[in-house]
Design a protein around this motif. Structure first.
Motif, PDB file in Angstrom:
ATOM      1  N   HIS A  79       0.841  -1.203   0.000  1.00  0.00           N
ATOM      2  CA  HIS A  79       0.000   0.000   0.000  1.00  0.00           C
ATOM      3  C   HIS A  79       0.872   1.247   0.000  1.00  0.00           C
ATOM      4  CE1 HIS A  79      -2.058   3.389   1.725  1.00  0.00           C
ATOM      5  NE2 HIS A  79      -1.408   3.229   2.851  1.00  0.00           N
ATOM      6  N   VAL A  80       1.853   1.279   0.899  1.00  0.00           N
ATOM      7  CA  VAL A  80       2.729   2.445   0.999  1.00  0.00           C
ATOM      8  C   VAL A  80       3.481   2.657  -0.306  1.00  0.00           C
ATOM      9  CG1 VAL A  80       4.681   3.424   2.205  1.00  0.00           C
ATOM     10  CG2 VAL A  80       2.981   2.138   3.465  1.00  0.00           C
ATOM     11  N   ALA A  81       4.017   1.559  -0.848  1.00  0.00           N
ATOM     12  CA  ALA A  81       4.802   1.674  -2.073  1.00  0.00           C
ATOM     13  C   ALA A  81       3.929   2.148  -3.235  1.00  0.00           C
ATOM     14  CB  ALA A  81       5.447   0.335  -2.400  1.00  0.00           C
TER      15      ALA A  81
ATOM     16  N   GLN B 283       1.075   3.720  -3.141  1.00  0.00           N
ATOM     17  CA  GLN B 283       0.599   5.084  -2.950  1.00  0.00           C
ATOM     18  C   GLN B 283       1.708   6.085  -3.294  1.00  0.00           C
ATOM     19  OE1 GLN B 283      -0.743   6.254   1.019  1.00  0.00           O
ATOM     20  NE2 GLN B 283      -2.323   7.432   0.058  1.00  0.00           N
ATOM     21  N   GLY B 284       2.919   5.774  -2.835  1.00  0.00           N
ATOM     22  CA  GLY B 284       4.044   6.642  -3.173  1.00  0.00           C
ATOM     23  C   GLY B 284       4.265   6.699  -4.674  1.00  0.00           C
ATOM     24  N   LEU B 285       4.161   5.541  -5.323  1.00  0.00           N
ATOM     25  CA  LEU B 285       4.328   5.513  -6.773  1.00  0.00           C
ATOM     26  C   LEU B 285       3.214   6.294  -7.453  1.00  0.00           C
ATOM     27  CD1 LEU B 285       5.476   1.818  -7.306  1.00  0.00           C
ATOM     28  CD2 LEU B 285       6.796   3.885  -7.716  1.00  0.00           C
TER      29      LEU B 285
END
Lengths: 334, 584
Positions: free
Chosen positions: A155-157, A159-161
């Motif tokens: 999720h974090v990756a 969203q950052g992407l």
């Protein structure tokens, strides 16, 4: 509060609620089959309309390269003829995107298939190897926990992407159908409702009536048992992820003209889907869907009274949900 | 040497000319505290939390508001902060610890997000995203801790103290119980561990540690705003712990050190490399987490630990715990099942089974596959509640009690597939069984006041291992045992637990002929000493040579009971069971 406002709040609740419901159904489905809690579903959902906007603007979205990169990893992980699926799928996806640059109506299909491909590749690259490494039956709780940590990491990756690919702005794609059916409910909103009902009904029939649907659920119960019956558990997981991504992408495409699309918006939608799924104990499809409608209703009314905190207040619904589950649960699970 | 961690206190002296590194050092200590809270949760307890940053935030805002509002000493803020964090953790824990493992972490996500939104939106209280500024510095013994140099001594000292406390926890009944709970809650409960209560306490401890870190954070920066208490921050701490190796204390701290060092570097470097603005470091965190979980699920530390000298385990010379003296006369009924019933959906697995177990005997429960033997076993031990019927232990009704309440009354069990914990030593596996006979709670353990009891528990475990002949392997990892040795370890565990009634689920399965003979020999000797044995097995040679009496089940019902000879002559039994065996 007068009847008009009440009516508007109800319509708002219904429209949001069914979307949470779809996400909740997708999560329950993925959890039932793979024990993965699909936290990045919100990102998958937002990738669809954002990619669409990019295509309509004549640009190739970064999500395409992400999907193709994961597709290559998927192909590398799959020996032999199985590698054809990601390779051909990736090539087809790429061609479809090139075509969509020239023929705008294709863009919808391209955005949809992109997310499905990305979802399946995500399972194949990140979750399936963990599953293969875990011993059958033993330490299952530990594996589920590792899945969850993985899901949150993704999720974090993603969203950052999403921020890298699409920037911080919000976009509003043109609706598929213009105009209002009645005050406060656009035809696009009607489309969302109809799609939600069709998807929920379709899933129900799929698992109740089709042999393949039952086989998926069997694979969730026991990998070994499913394999003995000729069901490949990897395939079951991929199918579950494909269905969930498809539902997320469709909801995203239908919803974006109503609420805008931005890289960060999927997470809150997904989280509300979770609250609904937890209301159903992550097990029951109908309760999850009804729970989602409740979440929508609760949110509508809290936003009327305390709009700044509505996003936080939704999680209050978890308290009674968990309490009920706790009272029903036995302390020791084998 | 775990006291070596206090050498960290020399670091501020070494780094004193470099203010930037002193600040980083403080951040390392704070991250280390939070990462250690995840060691308790994830490394030991097999849970996790995505709300550790929110817990920090609760304590940070509590002390900030108290200091701004009342002007009281920040140490009062610490108290308030810890109380509030514990209260929040208690509510969240009470709601989720009885549920399956994933509800707790899932709920922590929601909780984390909700608190973050509140911190940003309750502008009147929290100052919104601008936050609260000009917090007072901590004053310790008249000395204001207003520079990173001075502050580092406090933060590192607390870190080293926590490390000591957590080593104490790991080497205690609670540490073993948490590890067991992570692997297999039923086994833990079978030795008296109340899973929900223990999970709750671990969650509270982790919340409290994060609260302490939040307090230190607030008074280090002397400024609070919502950003450092976001979901991304919580995940950052999890990435630290998992990347370093969440199962070990040095691993967790290694992760904290690596990521604190890398963070600034990543923030500067990645946008330069990739050319655009964006949260590249969160992408990196996510991908690093994914990569670690896939490629090195135990983190980086195990690779380093290979090169470090192996810790010498010691054997305790203390007096073993007193064994409860078997009281009562041989032959009296100690365990009685009356009309047990259990249905799984439409399948009647156990239907009206009654039997009595008498002191000092070996009773075997036999029957063809699917006869309901194991279910009967589960019903008697409390692993699953019966739909009907009653169970009495020493004349006391135990129907429907959970296993952790039944075990302390004097009943111990083994499992069809040995349930041992590979990450613990053989000795620790056996010592797990002394859980119900020892008392030290979290506070005593964290302060190291449990050592005497711990030594006696280990001595008890060692004695039990000696009894079954595994004493030479006591300090080996349990994963190295053969199938036969695992069976023996399970029996040693029962002996260490002080249970008088031993319920053995297929103890002979997977054993070679010689091992079976030794097992039979051991069980007979135990029965002579006053232990009472109920066993389930398929192996006719073992059962008929060993049991005093046999109960035969078929299709969920008891079809015969008597001495092995009587049962063998029984035509019903021959038809149902032995007949098939002879034919085969």
């Amino acid at each position: 509060m007068d009847a008009t406002i009440l009516g508007l709040l109800f319509l708002d609740a219904l429209q949001n609620g069914v979307v949470y419901g779809l996400l909740a159904l997708a999560m329950v489905l993925v959890f039932a089959v793979t024990r993965v809690i699909l936290v990045p579903i919100g990102e998958l959902m937002m990738f669809a309309p954002l990619s669409l906007v990019w295509l309509q603007g004549g640009k190739l979205p970064g999500t395409l390269w992400l999907a193709l990169a994961l597709g290559v990893a998927w192909a590398l992980l799959t020996r032999g003829r199985g590698a054809l699926l990601p390779l051909l799928g990736g090539a087809g996806l790429f061609l479809l995107f090139l075509l969509a640059l020239k023929a705008p109506p294709v863009a919808y299909l391209a955005a949809l298939l992109l997310v499905v491909y990305l979802g399946v590749a995500t399972y194949r690259v990140f979750f399936q190897p963990m599953r293969a490494a875990s011993p059958e039956g033993e330490h299952r709780g530990a594996t589920v926990l590792a899945y969850l940590i993985m899901a949150v990491g993704l999720h974090v990756a993603y969203q950052g992407l999403g921020l890298v690919f699409f920037g911080p702005e919000q976009f509003r794609p043109a609706p598929l159908v213009e105009g209002e059916a009645l005050v406060g409910l656009s035809w696009q909103g009607v489309l969302v409702l109809l799609f939600a009902l069709a998807a929920a009904g379709g899933l129900y029939l799929f698992f109740r009536l089709s042999l393949y649907g039952k086989a998926l659920l069997a694979a969730a119960e026991s990998r070994l048992g499913a394999r003995l019956c000729g069901i490949r558990p990897e395939e079951a997981g991929m199918v579950a992820f494909a269905i969930a991504s498809l539902m997320a992408a469709l909801s995203g495409l239908l919803l974006a003209p109503l609420i805008n699309a931005a890289y960060f918006m999927g997470f809150m939608l997904g989280l509300k889907g979770f609250v609904a799924a937890i209301l159903g104990g992550l097990l029951s499809y109908p309760v999850a869907f009804l729970g989602a409608l409740l979440v929508g209703l609760f949110e509508s009314f809290t936003s009327f009274y305390a709009s700044a905190y509505k996003e936080a207040l939704v999680f209050l619904l978890l308290v009674p949900a968990l309490l009920v589950q706790s009272l029903r649960a036995r302390a020791v699970e084998e | 040497m775990r006291y070596g961690w206090f050498l960290l206190l020399l670091l501020p002296l070494a780094l004193s000319p470099f203010p930037f590194y002193l600040t980083l050092l403080n951040f390392f200590a704070l991250s280390g505290l939070v990462a250690l809270s995840l060691y308790v949760l994830t490394g030991l307890g097999g849970m996790t939390s995505f709300a550790q940053a929110a817990f920090m935030g609760v304590a940070a805002y509590a002390t900030a508001l108290l200091a701004k509002g009342t002007g009281l000493s920040p140490w009062a803020g610490l108290l308030l902060g810890l109380l509030l964090t514990l209260a929040f953790a208690l509510v969240l824990g009470l709601l989720t610890v009885r549920l399956k493992g994933h509800f707790l972490p899932l709920s922590t996500i929601a909780w984390q997000v909700a608190l973050y939104i509140l911190a940003g939106n309750l502008v009147g209280l929290t100052g919104g995203h601008t936050g609260l500024t000009d917090l007072p510095a901590l004053v310790l013994l008249g000395l204001p801790l207003d520079t990173p140099f001075r502050y580092a001594f406090l933060s590192l000292f607390l870190l080293a103290l926590l490390v000591l406390a957590l080593y104490n926890l790991r080497e205690s009944r609670l540490g073993r119980a948490l590890l067991a709970l992570r692997g297999d809650a039923l086994t833990a409960a079978s030795f008296g561990v109340d899973p929900a209560a223990l999970r709750l306490k671990a969650f509270l401890l982790a919340g409290g540690i994060a609260g302490l870190a939040g307090f230190l954070y607030a008074h280090f920066l002397r400024f609070v705003n919502p950003t450092p208490f976001s979901l991304e921050a919580s995940i950052k701490y999890l990435v630290m712990a998992v990347a370093g190796g969440v199962g070990t204390i040095p691993g967790v701290l290694l992760g904290a050190a690596l990521f604190t060092g890398l963070e600034d570097w990543l923030k500067d470097l990645l946008p330069l490399l990739l050319g655009r603005q964006g949260n590249y470091e969160t992408v990196a965190y996510g991908l690093v987490l994914a990569g670690i979980l896939l490629l090195a699920p135990k983190g980086v530390y195990p690779f380093l630990a290979r090169f470090s000298p192996k810790g010498e385990g010691r054997l305790s010379k203390a007096e073993p715990l007193p064994l409860p003296t078997p009281s009562g006369t041989p032959g009296e009924v100690v365990l009685e099942a009356q009309g047990l019933k259990k249905a799984f959906g439409g399948l009647l697995a156990v239907n009206g089974v009654s039997f009595a177990l008498r002191r000092g005997e070996i009773l075997a429960l036999i029957g063809p596959n699917g006869a309901g033997k194991s279910t009967t076993f589960h019903l008697v031990t409390g692993a699953i509640p019966p739909d009907g019927g009653r169970v009495f232990l020493f004349g006391r009704e135990i129907t429907g009690l959970p296993p952790h309440r039944i075990h302390p009354l004097g009943l111990g069990r083994t499992f069809q597939h040995p349930h041992i914990f590979p990450e613990m030593t053989v000795l620790e596996n056996a010592a797990l069984a002394t859980y119900a006979r020892t008392r030290a709670g979290f506070l005593r353990v964290l302060f190291g006041l449990h050592r005497e009891e711990e030594a006696r528990a280990l001595a008890t475990a060692y004695q039990a291992l000696k009894r079954v002949g595994l004493e030479d392997l006591a300090l080996e990892a349990a994963s190295r045992l053969t199938a036969g040795q695992q069976r023996l370890l399970e029996i040693a565990r029962l002996l260490a637990s002080g249970a008088e009634i031993l319920l053995l689920d297929e103890p002979g399965a997977g054993l070679r002929a010689g091992e079976k003979r030794e097992l039979a020999h051991l069980l007979k000797a135990l029965a002579r000493e006053g232990y009472t044995v109920l066993l389930v097995d398929h192996d006719m040679d073992l059962v008929m040579g060993l049991a005093d009496r046999v109960v035969v089940m078929n299709y969920g019902e008891k079809i015969a009971e008597g001495t092995p000879k009587e049962v063998q002559r029984n035509p019903l039994v021959r038809a149902a069971y032995l007949g098939e065996v002879e034919a085969a």
